[in-house]
Design a protein around this motif. Structure first.
Motif, mmCIF file in Angstrom:
data_model
loop_
_atom_site.group_PDB
_atom_site.id
_atom_site.type_symbol
_atom_site.label_atom_id
_atom_site.label_comp_id
_atom_site.label_asym_id
_atom_site.label_seq_id
_atom_site.Cartn_x
_atom_site.Cartn_y
_atom_site.Cartn_z
ATOM 1 N N TRP A 160 9.572 -56.585 -30.587
ATOM 2 C CA TRP A 160 9.762 -55.139 -30.588
ATOM 3 C C TRP A 160 8.811 -54.585 -29.540
ATOM 4 C CZ3 TRP A 160 8.974 -58.298 -34.658
ATOM 5 C CH2 TRP A 160 9.892 -58.291 -35.709
ATOM 6 N N ASP A 161 9.102 -53.419 -28.991
ATOM 7 C CA ASP A 161 8.134 -52.795 -28.091
ATOM 8 C C ASP A 161 8.209 -51.286 -28.157
ATOM 9 O OD1 ASP A 161 10.289 -51.997 -26.429
ATOM 10 O OD2 ASP A 161 9.974 -53.623 -25.028
ATOM 11 N N VAL A 162 7.119 -50.687 -27.719
ATOM 12 C CA VAL A 162 7.031 -49.248 -27.532
ATOM 13 C C VAL A 162 6.545 -49.068 -26.107
ATOM 14 C CG1 VAL A 162 5.959 -47.102 -28.298
ATOM 15 C CG2 VAL A 162 6.431 -48.918 -29.960
ATOM 16 N N LEU A 163 7.306 -48.341 -25.288
ATOM 17 C CA LEU A 163 6.991 -48.158 -23.872
ATOM 18 C C LEU A 163 6.774 -46.687 -23.562
ATOM 19 C CD1 LEU A 163 9.774 -50.458 -22.377
ATOM 20 C CD2 LEU A 163 7.346 -51.005 -22.580
ATOM 21 N N GLN A 164 5.846 -46.433 -22.650
ATOM 22 C CA GLN A 164 5.575 -45.063 -22.216
ATOM 23 C C GLN A 164 5.180 -45.112 -20.748
ATOM 24 O OE1 GLN A 164 2.381 -43.236 -24.411
ATOM 25 N NE2 GLN A 164 2.768 -41.222 -23.564
ATOM 26 N N ASP A 165 5.688 -44.174 -19.958
ATOM 27 C CA ASP A 165 5.248 -44.070 -18.569
ATOM 28 C C ASP A 165 3.750 -43.808 -18.545
ATOM 29 O OD1 ASP A 165 7.862 -44.376 -17.733
ATOM 30 O OD2 ASP A 165 8.129 -42.285 -17.137
ATOM 31 N N GLU A 166 3.046 -44.487 -17.636
ATOM 32 C CA GLU A 166 1.610 -44.286 -17.522
ATOM 33 C C GLU A 166 1.324 -42.968 -16.816
ATOM 34 O OE1 GLU A 166 -2.414 -46.695 -16.261
ATOM 35 O OE2 GLU A 166 -0.524 -47.356 -15.392
ATOM 36 N N ALA A 167 0.477 -42.160 -17.422
ATOM 37 C CA ALA A 167 0.122 -40.852 -16.865
ATOM 38 C C ALA A 167 -0.912 -41.000 -15.757
ATOM 39 C CB ALA A 167 -0.433 -39.946 -17.958
ATOM 40 N N THR A 168 -0.755 -40.214 -14.718
ATOM 41 C CA THR A 168 -1.780 -40.108 -13.688
ATOM 42 C C THR A 168 -2.870 -39.171 -14.208
ATOM 43 O OG1 THR A 168 -0.740 -38.205 -12.647
ATOM 44 C CG2 THR A 168 -0.063 -40.398 -11.842
ATOM 45 N N GLN A 169 -3.960 -39.053 -13.466
ATOM 46 C CA GLN A 169 -5.043 -38.160 -13.886
ATOM 47 C C GLN A 169 -4.547 -36.719 -13.980
ATOM 48 O OE1 GLN A 169 -8.622 -38.508 -11.588
ATOM 49 N NE2 GLN A 169 -9.836 -37.437 -13.116
ATOM 50 N N ALA A 170 -3.697 -36.324 -13.049
ATOM 51 C CA ALA A 170 -3.176 -34.956 -13.058
ATOM 52 C C ALA A 170 -2.273 -34.700 -14.269
ATOM 53 C CB ALA A 170 -2.400 -34.686 -11.776
ATOM 54 N N GLN A 171 -1.664 -35.735 -14.808
ATOM 55 C CA GLN A 171 -0.757 -35.597 -15.941
ATOM 56 C C GLN A 171 -1.454 -35.727 -17.294
ATOM 57 O OE1 GLN A 171 1.654 -38.908 -14.737
ATOM 58 N NE2 GLN A 171 3.268 -37.607 -13.896
ATOM 59 N N THR A 207 -3.561 -34.806 -20.255
ATOM 60 C CA THR A 207 -4.180 -33.691 -20.952
ATOM 61 C C THR A 207 -5.528 -34.098 -21.535
ATOM 62 O OG1 THR A 207 -2.007 -32.793 -21.464
ATOM 63 C CG2 THR A 207 -3.846 -31.988 -22.787
ATOM 64 N N SER A 208 -5.638 -35.352 -21.972
ATOM 65 C CA SER A 208 -6.897 -35.822 -22.570
ATOM 66 C C SER A 208 -7.979 -36.056 -21.525
ATOM 67 C CB SER A 208 -6.665 -37.130 -23.334
ATOM 68 O OG SER A 208 -6.461 -38.216 -22.427
ATOM 69 N N GLY A 209 -7.565 -36.252 -20.269
ATOM 70 C CA GLY A 209 -8.527 -36.561 -19.224
ATOM 71 C C GLY A 209 -8.943 -38.020 -19.209
ATOM 72 N N LEU A 210 -8.287 -38.839 -20.029
ATOM 73 C CA LEU A 210 -8.616 -40.261 -20.114
ATOM 74 C C LEU A 210 -7.428 -41.108 -19.679
ATOM 75 C CD1 LEU A 210 -10.387 -40.207 -23.580
ATOM 76 C CD2 LEU A 210 -11.482 -40.342 -21.327
ATOM 77 N N PRO A 211 -7.694 -42.258 -19.060
ATOM 78 C CA PRO A 211 -6.594 -43.145 -18.680
ATOM 79 C C PRO A 211 -5.967 -43.804 -19.908
ATOM 80 C CG PRO A 211 -8.695 -44.136 -18.087
ATOM 81 C CD PRO A 211 -8.988 -42.757 -18.618
ATOM 82 N N MET A 212 -4.708 -44.173 -19.791
ATOM 83 C CA MET A 212 -3.987 -44.812 -20.877
ATOM 84 C C MET A 212 -4.252 -46.300 -20.950
ATOM 85 S SD MET A 212 -0.340 -42.902 -20.322
ATOM 86 C CE MET A 212 0.475 -43.704 -21.694
ATOM 87 N N PHE A 257 -7.476 -44.326 -13.689
ATOM 88 C CA PHE A 257 -6.096 -43.836 -13.611
ATOM 89 C C PHE A 257 -5.333 -44.576 -12.524
ATOM 90 C CE2 PHE A 257 -8.084 -40.261 -15.732
ATOM 91 C CZ PHE A 257 -7.114 -39.915 -16.659
ATOM 92 N N PRO A 258 -4.010 -44.671 -12.679
ATOM 93 C CA PRO A 258 -3.193 -45.262 -11.609
ATOM 94 C C PRO A 258 -3.025 -44.278 -10.469
ATOM 95 C CG PRO A 258 -1.763 -44.383 -13.294
ATOM 96 C CD PRO A 258 -3.198 -44.210 -13.783
ATOM 97 N N THR A 259 -2.594 -44.797 -9.332
ATOM 98 C CA THR A 259 -2.150 -43.910 -8.275
ATOM 99 C C THR A 259 -0.809 -43.354 -8.714
ATOM 100 O OG1 THR A 259 -1.075 -45.719 -7.109
ATOM 101 C CG2 THR A 259 -3.365 -45.240 -6.504
ATOM 102 N N ALA A 260 -0.219 -42.492 -7.930
ATOM 103 C CA ALA A 260 1.047 -41.867 -8.320
ATOM 104 C C ALA A 260 2.138 -42.891 -8.601
ATOM 105 C CB ALA A 260 1.502 -40.892 -7.251
ATOM 106 N N LYS A 261 2.162 -44.049 -7.896
ATOM 107 C CA LYS A 261 3.243 -45.007 -8.052
ATOM 108 C C LYS A 261 2.803 -46.390 -8.522
ATOM 109 C CE LYS A 261 6.404 -43.051 -4.726
ATOM 110 N NZ LYS A 261 7.184 -43.295 -3.522
ATOM 111 N N GLY A 262 1.547 -46.614 -8.768
ATOM 112 C CA GLY A 262 1.151 -47.964 -9.136
ATOM 113 C C GLY A 262 -0.154 -48.002 -9.878
ATOM 114 N N PRO A 263 -0.659 -49.211 -10.137
ATOM 115 C CA PRO A 263 -1.890 -49.340 -10.896
ATOM 116 C C PRO A 263 -3.089 -48.901 -10.094
ATOM 117 C CG PRO A 263 -1.188 -51.479 -10.108
ATOM 118 C CD PRO A 263 -0.113 -50.498 -9.740
ATOM 119 N N SER A 264 -4.166 -48.655 -10.788
ATOM 120 C CA SER A 264 -5.400 -48.246 -10.125
ATOM 121 C C SER A 264 -6.058 -49.410 -9.422
ATOM 122 C CB SER A 264 -6.356 -47.678 -11.158
ATOM 123 O OG SER A 264 -6.568 -48.600 -12.191
#
Length: 136
Positions: free
Chosen positions: A106-117, A119-124, A129-136
């Motif tokens: 089973w899985d639960v998937l979520q798009d990774e938020a950038t810093q601008a996205q 709300t918590s101010g913390l990376p997922m 944080f990742p860049t806009a299109k890839g990992p940090s």
């Protein structure tokens, strides 16, 4: 090594073999031929999973951050990156083992938020944080 540690190591090795090494022959040793797939975006069985990875960009990469085991169940908190123009996925993958094989998923998937996205101010995932299109 206790059973929980063995199960965690087995699942981590299985994911690395399939998603990062793309060694489908070796991966068959980890996934049951009767594998049950509960993910809505993946076709049934081991072949459905392998076919999905074969069709994914060659840049696809899986990294895990946390692995938890309880009996025959293993949960991985990870990141799928290198998905082309698509955002990284942060995943909670739940796998059931039987006889040393991955038999159900089973899985639960979520798009990774950038810093601008965020709300918590913390990376997922991880500590950056990742860049806009890839990992940090």
């Amino acid at each position: 090594m206790n059973e929980h540690e063995e199960n965690k190591a087995l699942v981590v090795e299985a994911f690395d073999t399939l998603f990062n090494q793309r060694d489908y022959v070796a991966a068959e040793a980890f996934w049951s031929p009767n594998y049950i797939q509960h993910s809505a975006h993946i076709a049934p069985g081991r072949d459905g999973l392998f076919d999905l990875i074969k069709s994914a960009p060659s840049t696809l990469r899986y990294d895990h951050q946390l692995v938890v085991a309880d009996g025959d169940y293993v949960i991985l908190h990870g990141r799928f990156s290198g998905r082309g123009d698509q955002p990284n996925w942060i995943a909670a993958d739940i796998v059931r083992l039987d006889g040393g094989l991955l038999v159900e998923h089973w899985d639960v998937l979520q798009d990774e938020a950038t810093q601008a996205q965020s709300t918590s101010g913390l990376p997922m995932f991880g500590d950056a944080f990742p860049t806009a299109k890839g990992p940090s």
